[in-house]
Design an enzyme around this catalytic site. Structure first.
Site, PDB file in Angstrom:
ATOM      1  N   LYS A  41      13.445 -19.053 -21.135  1.00 33.28           N
ATOM      2  CA  LYS A  41      14.861 -18.754 -20.868  1.00 33.28           C
ATOM      3  C   LYS A  41      15.651 -20.063 -20.755  1.00 33.28           C
ATOM      4  CE  LYS A  41      13.746 -18.437 -15.950  1.00 33.28           C
ATOM      5  NZ  LYS A  41      13.304 -17.528 -14.882  1.00 33.28           N
ATOM      6  N   ARG A 136      15.903  -9.314  -5.805  1.00 32.79           N
ATOM      7  CA  ARG A 136      16.814  -9.604  -6.916  1.00 32.79           C
ATOM      8  C   ARG A 136      16.899  -8.420  -7.870  1.00 32.79           C
ATOM      9  NH1 ARG A 136      15.787 -14.965 -10.548  1.00 32.79           N
ATOM     10  NH2 ARG A 136      13.929 -13.803 -11.199  1.00 32.79           N
ATOM     11  N   TYR A 261      35.534 -43.783  -8.742  1.00 34.16           N
ATOM     12  CA  TYR A 261      36.433 -42.948  -7.945  1.00 34.16           C
ATOM     13  C   TYR A 261      36.062 -43.007  -6.466  1.00 34.16           C
ATOM     14  CZ  TYR A 261      38.035 -40.585 -12.222  1.00 34.16           C
ATOM     15  OH  TYR A 261      38.558 -40.284 -13.443  1.00 34.16           O
ATOM     16  N   MET A 310      32.915 -38.020 -15.000  1.00 33.20           N
ATOM     17  CA  MET A 310      32.641 -36.961 -15.974  1.00 33.20           C
ATOM     18  C   MET A 310      31.848 -37.461 -17.186  1.00 33.20           C
ATOM     19  SD  MET A 310      35.267 -34.421 -17.992  1.00 33.20           S
ATOM     20  CE  MET A 310      36.140 -33.898 -16.534  1.00 33.20           C
TER      21      MET A 310
HETATM   22  C1  PLP Z   1      12.062 -17.955 -14.434  1.00 31.07           C
HETATM   23  C2  PLP Z   1      11.028 -16.930 -14.191  1.00 31.07           C
HETATM   24  C3  PLP Z   1       9.668 -17.269 -14.249  1.00 31.07           C
HETATM   25  C4  PLP Z   1       9.157 -18.679 -14.401  1.00 31.07           C
HETATM   26  O1  PLP Z   1       9.231 -19.368 -13.165  1.00 31.07           O
HETATM   27  P1  PLP Z   1       8.666 -20.860 -13.004  1.00 31.07           P
HETATM   28  O2  PLP Z   1       8.768 -21.124 -11.552  1.00 31.07           O
HETATM   29  O3  PLP Z   1       9.569 -21.744 -13.804  1.00 31.07           O
HETATM   30  O4  PLP Z   1       7.284 -20.866 -13.513  1.00 31.07           O
HETATM   31  C5  PLP Z   1       8.757 -16.231 -14.146  1.00 31.07           C
HETATM   32  N1  PLP Z   1       9.160 -14.954 -13.960  1.00 31.07           N
HETATM   33  C6  PLP Z   1      10.459 -14.595 -13.882  1.00 31.07           C
HETATM   34  C7  PLP Z   1      10.821 -13.182 -13.673  1.00 31.07           C
HETATM   35  C8  PLP Z   1      11.436 -15.572 -13.980  1.00 31.07           C
HETATM   36  O5  PLP Z   1      12.719 -15.234 -13.874  1.00 31.07           O
END
Ligand code: PLP
Length: 373
Positions: A41, A136, A261, A310
């Site tokens: 992802k 979640r 800044y 930036m």
């Molecule tokens: C992002 C994610 C993972 C991977 O987690 P890591 O800590 O990066 O290994 C696994 N399962 C789900 C559902 C996730 O959202």
């Protein structure tokens, strides 16, 4: 991110040898049997989702992404692999997810029914999430058996897999041990209700530390990119990304001068200061300002002076040879010479986590893939 160019200003170098090494480390930890769902992802945690998927295709049974667009990009790279959507689809996305054959996550009976209504000739494959403490998504564990029975009775649905996700695998070993023991028991009760479904719970931290709970599959992300959520396992892994920028200017600055800044940093003596061609818009965290952060130039640690802006920030090069000049490479994290700055160091300067540092790189970063085969 941009395609590679000759005169890059910021470059993420992705070492595919390291990627393969880390996948082999995860494989060794979990043994031969469990499948690996490689989590790619957020564009492969900033490393390039399709490119990472291609290299990991030999190691991964499936890939995990967050969104439909990510799924499509990974599909184009590895058309033969199943792709799990780890975040819930919006109602308006369900039809496309089904038509394109991705495996959506489902958190309850009503959502499963909505997918069943979209079934054409074949049942819609879904991935049922159980909430064992993450809070979640998923059906709460105490309702899991009832929900599984309801979903098993729906025509047009095939539960391809069942998962949970661990909230504190890298920070609370006692909670995680209890959570996984309870999960294993629940999984044993769910298996006869959902015959053929694959069970998985482990993220990177738990895949490395608690492989006895791997069940049918594991879902590592971060470890594949060479960063261990648990320091004890870091020596096994090889960081995949090196992030570089260049010096854009070198200036000699007298005593008593404000730098950046806010004028938080005032020179106490004459200094040689390099301006760098990267800023917070590129993903170098502004929160590293005035936290004792460093970059590497000529294999030496150079302190960051004043605030990150930036597009640029300043570092102290007073102790480097006089011929340090514009155009020279600067390492934000990764190795240079005998020195290394880890993503973990940058994360701690910024008061955040390594996942956040890797996934925030901006559009001006050029990605260069090394050691692809
Ligand atoms: C992002 C994610 C993972 C991977 O987690 P890591 O800590 O990066 O290994 C696994 N399962 C789900 C559902 C996730 O959202």
């Amino acid at each position: 991110m941009n395609s590679a160019g000759a005169a890059w200003r910021i470059r993420a170098e992705i070492d595919h040898d390291a990627l393969r090494h880390n996948a082999a480390v995860v494989r060794a930890a979990i043994g031969d049997q469990p499948g690996i769902i490689a989590v790619v992802k957020a564009g492969g945690y900033g490393h390039g989702g399709p490119e990472v998927a291609k290299t990991l295709a030999r190691y991964a049974a499936q890939f995990g992404v967050a969104t439909l667009d990510e799924a499509r990009a990974v599909r184009a790279a590895v058309p033969q692999k199943d792709i799990l959507l780890l975040s819930p689809c919006l109602p308006g996305e369900r039809e496309a997810a089904v038509e394109e054959g991705f495996i959506p996550v489902v958190s309850g009976t009503a959502e499963a029914r909505a997918y069943a209504r979209l079934a054409q000739d074949e049942p819609v494959r879904i991935h049922l999430c159980i909430d064992t403490g993450m809070g979640r998504l998923g059906v709460w564990q105490e309702e899991a058996i009832k929900t599984a029975q309801e979903i098993a009775a729906i025509d047009g649905i095939e539960v391809e897999s069942v998962s949970t996700h661990l909230p504190v695998a890298d920070s609370d070993p006692d909670f995680t041990a209890q959570e996984l023991a309870a999960w294993d028991q629940l999984a044993a009760q769910l298996r006869p209700i959902l015959p053929g479904a694959k069970f998985h719970a482990l993220n990177s931290a738990a895949s490395l530390e608690r492989p006895q709970h791997a069940a049918d599959r594991v879902r590592p992300g971060l470890a594949l990119y060479g960063i261990s959520p648990l320091p004890a396992f870091q020596k096994l892994l090889q960081p995949v990304m090196t992030l570089k920028t260049r010096i854009s200017l070198v200036r000699d600055v007298g005593a008593g001068r404000g730098i950046s800044y806010g004028r938080d940093f005032i020179t106490r003596k004459a200094m040689r200061i390099a301006t760098l061609a990267m800023g917070y818009a590129d993903g170098y965290p502004r929160q590293t300002s005035n936290q004792g952060a460093h970059v590497l130039i000529r294999g030496k640690r150079c302190p960051i002076l004043g605030r990150i802006t930036m597009d640029q920030f300043m570092v102290d090069v007073s102790d480097l040879p006089r011929d340090v000049a514009p155009g020279e490479e600067v390492v934000l994290f990764g190795k240079q010479g005998d020195e290394e700055i880890t993503v973990g160091e940058v994360a701690s300067w910024a008061g955040t986590i390594t996942w956040d540092i890797l996934t925030r790189l901006g559009k001006r970063v050029v990605t260069e893939h090394l050691n692809r085969r």
